[in-house]
Design an enzyme around this catalytic site. Sequence first.
Site, short mmCIF file in Angstrom:
data_model
loop_
_atom_site.label_atom_id
_atom_site.label_comp_id
_atom_site.label_asym_id
_atom_site.label_seq_id
_atom_site.Cartn_x
_atom_site.Cartn_y
_atom_site.Cartn_z
N ASP A 145 0.83 -1.21 0.00
CA ASP A 145 0.00 0.00 0.00
C ASP A 145 0.86 1.26 0.00
O ASP A 145 1.99 1.25 0.48
CB ASP A 145 -0.91 -0.02 1.23
CG ASP A 145 -2.08 0.94 1.09
OD1 ASP A 145 -2.38 1.37 -0.05
OD2 ASP A 145 -2.70 1.28 2.12
N LEU A 164 11.95 -19.45 -3.93
CA LEU A 164 10.76 -18.87 -3.30
C LEU A 164 9.55 -18.94 -4.24
O LEU A 164 9.69 -18.82 -5.45
CB LEU A 164 11.07 -17.41 -2.94
CG LEU A 164 9.98 -16.52 -2.41
CD1 LEU A 164 10.55 -15.57 -1.36
CD2 LEU A 164 9.31 -15.71 -3.51
N HIS A 211 2.82 3.39 -8.90
CA HIS A 211 2.60 1.97 -9.21
C HIS A 211 3.80 1.38 -9.96
O HIS A 211 4.18 0.24 -9.72
CB HIS A 211 1.32 1.81 -10.04
CG HIS A 211 0.08 2.24 -9.32
ND1 HIS A 211 -0.18 1.87 -8.02
CD2 HIS A 211 -0.98 3.01 -9.70
CE1 HIS A 211 -1.34 2.40 -7.63
NE2 HIS A 211 -1.84 3.10 -8.63
C1 IPE Z 1 -5.38 -2.73 -0.43
O1 IPE Z 1 -5.04 -1.39 -0.57
C2 IPE Z 1 -5.29 -3.40 -1.75
C3 IPE Z 1 -3.94 -3.49 -2.31
C4 IPE Z 1 -2.84 -3.09 -1.73
C5 IPE Z 1 -3.87 -4.08 -3.61
P1 IPE Z 1 -6.15 -0.28 -0.78
O2 IPE Z 1 -5.42 1.00 -0.87
O3 IPE Z 1 -7.03 -0.64 -1.90
O4 IPE Z 1 -6.98 -0.42 0.58
P2 IPE Z 1 -7.89 0.63 1.33
O5 IPE Z 1 -8.86 1.18 0.31
O6 IPE Z 1 -7.00 1.71 1.84
O7 IPE Z 1 -8.52 -0.15 2.42
C1 IPE Z 2 -1.35 0.30 -3.44
O1 IPE Z 2 -1.17 1.67 -3.46
C2 IPE Z 2 -1.53 -0.28 -4.82
C3 IPE Z 2 -2.91 -0.68 -5.12
C4 IPE Z 2 -3.91 -0.68 -4.29
C5 IPE Z 2 -3.17 -1.11 -6.47
P1 IPE Z 2 -2.38 2.67 -3.49
O2 IPE Z 2 -2.72 2.97 -4.92
O3 IPE Z 2 -3.50 2.17 -2.66
O4 IPE Z 2 -1.71 3.94 -2.82
P2 IPE Z 2 -2.41 4.94 -1.81
O5 IPE Z 2 -2.99 4.13 -0.71
O6 IPE Z 2 -3.46 5.68 -2.60
O7 IPE Z 2 -1.30 5.83 -1.37
MG MG Z 3 -4.06 2.41 -0.73
#
Ligand code: IPE
Ligand code: IPE
Ligand code: MG
Length: 243
Positions: free
Chosen positions: A21, A132, A38
């Site tokens: 995240d 792994l 990303h």
């Molecule tokens: C969880 O992150 C999903 C992934 C890391 C792929 P999100 O950013 O989608 O989760 P929420 O919305 O903060 O709970």
């Molecule tokens: C995690 O990073 C990747 C995915 C959920 C695909 P985020 O895109 O959720 O990044 P934040 O949480 O908005 O910073």
């Molecule tokens: Mg996120």
Amino acid sequence: MGLKKKIRLKTIPQHIAIILDGNGRWAKRRNLPRHMGHKQGAVNLQKITLEAHQLGVNYLSVYAFSTENWKRPKDEIDYLMKLPKVFEEEYKDAFKEYDIRVVFSGRRDRLSKENIDLINRVEEKTKDRQGLTLNVCIDYGSQYEITEAAKSLAKEVKDGALKIEDIDILKMQSHLYTKDLPDVDLLIRTSGEIRLSNFLLWQVAYAEFYFTKVHWPAFKARHLYKAIKHFQKRERKFGGLKG
Ligand code: IPE
Ligand code: IPE
Ligand code: MG
């Protein structure tokens, strides 16, 4: 002695799961568009995978796209859905060299044909590797996974292939995407959120949790060592008494 050496002297978690995240926040902080976060997140995934492999971790599950992430803007989804191909092209040689097996968990019915072909190809090509196992969770949601498992058990009962009395924990597990993986030992979530967001709810039953404020693209080997060090300090009791 360095942290890496120190943690290698003790038990290394067999299965680590990471909620990747904070890509968006990492980019925002640098005045970059979200997709750059990303992109950097994918680069980092390769680094941390190889690092985990070198430490002796056997399974690494990563949350790359949730069943709820389809709520995001179309251009962001389109970018994310192109990443598996980029990832494969850039890292297939390194993964081969390190003997990394790659499997995928998640729904397959909402992905593009290109991504389904890629998943099948990569799983097939890497299936006999001994290093792994990287479990990439794409269009993954734990509630959906468990619901599907319940449905398929119900169908087996209806078809007369299974008796209700024979449904137990192992049977249930054998119907999850992760049926060939052990339960999670250490769950890490980057970027400060203290929640699971529908990730591996069944599989983390006795996992140790580690939350860090570091955004995923900035999560380096030293952060992984630190998480493992915390894991090694915990006393796992699995419902029993102190060892
Ligand atoms: C969880 O992150 C999903 C992934 C890391 C792929 P999100 O950013 O989608 O989760 P929420 O919305 O903060 O709970
Ligand atoms: C995690 O990073 C990747 C995915 C959920 C695909 P985020 O895109 O959720 O990044 P934040 O949480 O908005 O910073
Ligand atoms: Mg996120």
